[in-house]
Design a protein around this motif. Structure first.
Motif, short mmCIF file in Angstrom:
data_model
loop_
_atom_site.label_atom_id
_atom_site.label_comp_id
_atom_site.label_asym_id
_atom_site.label_seq_id
_atom_site.Cartn_x
_atom_site.Cartn_y
_atom_site.Cartn_z
N ASP A 64 0.83 -1.10 0.09
CA ASP A 64 0.00 0.04 -0.18
C ASP A 64 0.98 1.40 0.09
OD1 ASP A 64 -2.18 -1.63 -0.03
OD2 ASP A 64 -2.58 -1.36 2.21
N LEU A 65 1.94 1.20 0.88
CA LEU A 65 2.97 2.45 0.79
C LEU A 65 3.33 2.75 -0.46
CD1 LEU A 65 4.23 4.50 2.55
CD2 LEU A 65 6.03 2.89 3.20
N GLN A 66 3.91 1.50 -1.05
CA GLN A 66 4.52 1.61 -2.48
C GLN A 66 3.54 2.28 -3.56
OE1 GLN A 66 5.55 -2.27 -4.34
NE2 GLN A 66 7.24 -1.08 -5.47
N ALA A 67 2.26 1.69 -3.39
CA ALA A 67 1.39 2.46 -4.29
C ALA A 67 1.03 3.78 -3.94
CB ALA A 67 -0.07 1.74 -4.37
N LYS A 68 1.18 4.25 -2.47
CA LYS A 68 0.85 5.45 -2.28
C LYS A 68 2.06 6.46 -2.80
CE LYS A 68 -1.00 9.08 -0.10
NZ LYS A 68 -2.17 9.71 -0.83
N LEU B 70 15.42 10.23 -4.53
CA LEU B 70 15.06 9.83 -3.11
C LEU B 70 13.62 8.74 -3.40
CD1 LEU B 70 15.40 12.97 -0.81
CD2 LEU B 70 16.91 10.84 -1.00
N ARG B 71 12.89 9.41 -4.04
CA ARG B 71 11.76 8.56 -4.66
C ARG B 71 11.99 7.24 -4.93
NH1 ARG B 71 8.81 11.62 -6.89
NH2 ARG B 71 7.42 12.50 -4.91
N THR B 72 12.74 7.38 -5.96
CA THR B 72 13.43 5.84 -6.59
C THR B 72 14.04 5.21 -5.63
OG1 THR B 72 13.70 6.98 -8.89
CG2 THR B 72 15.08 5.27 -8.36
N MET B 73 14.86 5.79 -4.87
CA MET B 73 15.46 4.91 -3.64
C MET B 73 14.52 4.39 -2.66
SD MET B 73 18.53 7.26 -3.00
CE MET B 73 19.04 6.33 -1.33
N GLU B 74 13.35 5.02 -2.22
CA GLU B 74 12.41 4.46 -1.58
C GLU B 74 11.64 3.33 -2.25
OE1 GLU B 74 11.01 8.73 0.59
OE2 GLU B 74 9.83 7.88 -1.00
N LEU B 75 11.35 3.62 -3.50
CA LEU B 75 10.55 2.45 -4.21
C LEU B 75 11.62 1.24 -4.33
CD1 LEU B 75 8.70 4.67 -6.88
CD2 LEU B 75 7.80 3.54 -4.77
N HIS B 76 12.68 1.54 -4.46
CA HIS B 76 13.60 0.32 -4.65
C HIS B 76 13.73 -0.41 -3.32
CE1 HIS B 76 16.95 -1.87 -6.04
NE2 HIS B 76 17.84 -1.64 -5.00
N GLY B 77 13.54 0.53 -2.26
CA GLY B 77 14.03 -0.42 -0.87
C GLY B 77 12.56 -1.27 -0.48
N MET B 78 11.58 -0.54 -0.86
CA MET B 78 10.21 -1.07 -0.63
C MET B 78 10.12 -2.45 -1.27
SD MET B 78 7.43 1.91 -0.35
CE MET B 78 7.58 3.13 1.13
N ALA B 79 10.47 -2.16 -2.67
CA ALA B 79 10.43 -3.34 -3.58
C ALA B 79 11.55 -4.74 -3.21
CB ALA B 79 10.72 -3.05 -5.18
N LYS B 80 12.47 -4.15 -2.81
CA LYS B 80 13.39 -5.05 -2.04
C LYS B 80 12.78 -5.69 -0.81
CE LYS B 80 18.25 -6.00 -0.83
NZ LYS B 80 19.66 -5.16 -0.47
N ALA B 81 12.21 -4.94 0.01
CA ALA B 81 11.60 -5.49 1.46
C ALA B 81 10.54 -6.41 1.03
CB ALA B 81 11.24 -4.24 2.26
N ILE B 82 9.53 -5.99 0.14
CA ILE B 82 8.48 -6.80 -0.35
C ILE B 82 8.71 -8.20 -0.81
CG2 ILE B 82 6.53 -7.00 -1.89
CD1 ILE B 82 6.21 -3.89 -1.71
#
Length: 352
Positions: free
Chosen positions: A42-46, A340-352
């Motif tokens: 959900d956070l990634q989508a947001k 930064l957003r790219t890094m956030e999304l990359h981190g989330m994708a890795k976490a997921i």
């Protein structure tokens, strides 16, 4: 709500606690893990949704920057061209006005000179005409006196005794006075010889010598032998002299009339030419004055326009510089935000 690095950090902290808790409670199954994955998804989508919205906003801003800077750059370029043109035009107008000033000054001098020459010519013509009129009247009076004298003398030699007695004394005195008055005329000295002039003076002094007033003492035999009387030759002589003087005065008058007519025609032709020249000069002066006034106004308008254009150019250049700096700063911020957003999304994708 837009995602921020702080929000992401909080979520990551929560994620760490959840993961830690999930490791300690593996006995309970994978429900907690699923919950974490769901939250991250959900956070990634947001974040992606906020990123798209921010991208649209930035794209709109970037488009505004591009359009505004392009318009201002064109306005600045046009203003610089206008300034160059106005400065060139001002120089030309100043040169033209300087030429007009010289031309107008010369035209005013020429007009004044023309008017003065007309005045002088008119004064000279008036003096010549006055002199001509006086000479004409004098000549006519002389001619009249000579004609009267010749008419009176033509009665001599008719053979009638006592001829002088038949003349009215006033008429005789008038004739003699008239002839006496013209002896000082130049034409007399020019047309009458010394001997003839003496005869005329004799006639003026003693007219009876020429009219035979003394013939009453003559005898009948003398009169019979000389029926015309001894005065007849003298009378004829003075008539001939006076007739010559008459012709000289008449010739002079005719010559004076011709000269006067020629001078008058020359004066009229001169005045016609002068007036035509004056009209041309005045028309040229009027046009030059009008052109000078128009160019003076145009010069003032050009100076005002130049000042306004320079002021607007300064404002446009300042706005362009500030806008460019703001857009560049915003672009840098956007690049950092995107990274930064790219890094956030990359981190989330890795976490997921």
């Amino acid at each position: 709500m837009k995602s921020t690095p702080l929000m992401l950090a909080l979520w990551l902290v929560c994620l760490q606690h959840v993961v830690s808790a999930s490791r300690l409670s593996t006995k309970l199954g994978g429900d907690n893990m699923k919950q974490v994955v769901g939250l991250l998804t959900d956070l990634q989508a947001k974040i992606e949704s906020d990123g798209e919205a921010e991208q649209k906003s930035y794209d709109k801003f970037a488009c505004w920057c591009e359009d505004t800077l392009s318009e201002k750059a064109e306005a600045i370029s046009t203003a610089k061209d206008d300034i160059d043109k106005l400065q060139t035009e001002i120089i030309k107008l100043k040169g033209a006005l300087a030429t007009f000033a010289v031309d107008i000054k010369q035209l005013e001098k020429d007009i004044k000179k023309n008017v003065e020459s007309q005045r002088e010519a008119a004064e000279l013509r008036e003096k010549e005409n006055v002199a001509y009129t006086e000479e004409k009247e004098e000549n006519e009076q002389c001619i009249g006196a000579l004609e009267a004298a010749i008419t009176v003398l033509s009665g001599a030699g008719t053979g009638k005794r006592g001829f002088l007695e038949t003349l009215q004394e006033a008429q005789l005195l008038s004739v003699v006075a008239g002839v006496r008055g013209l002896l000082h005329q130049k034409v007399v000295a020019r047309s009458v010889g010394n001997e003839d002039l003496e005869v005329v003076k004799h006639f003026v002094a003693k007219p009876d010598d020429f009219l035979g007033a003394h013939s009453g003492a003559m005898s009948a035999a003398q009169i019979a032998n000389n029926p015309f009387g001894d005065y007849a030759p003298k009378s004829t002589q003075i008539q001939g002299i006076l007739k010559g003087m008459y012709d000289a005065f008449a010739t002079d008058l005719e010559k004076a009339n011709a000269e006067e007519a020629e001078k008058q025609k020359g004066f009229e032709d001169l005045m016609k030419t002068k007036k035509s020249e004056l009209q041309t000069l005045q028309d040229t002066l009027d046009k030059s004055s009008t052109d000078e006034a128009e160019k003076t106004k145009k010069l003032a308008d050009s100076k005002t326009e130049l000042d306004d254009t320079k002021e607007q150019l300064e404002a446009d250049e300042k706005f362009f510089a500030e806008t460019k700096e703001s857009c560049q700063e915003r672009a840098a911020q956007w690049a950092q935000r995107t990274r930064l957003r790219t890094m956030e999304l990359h981190g989330m994708a890795k976490a997921i």
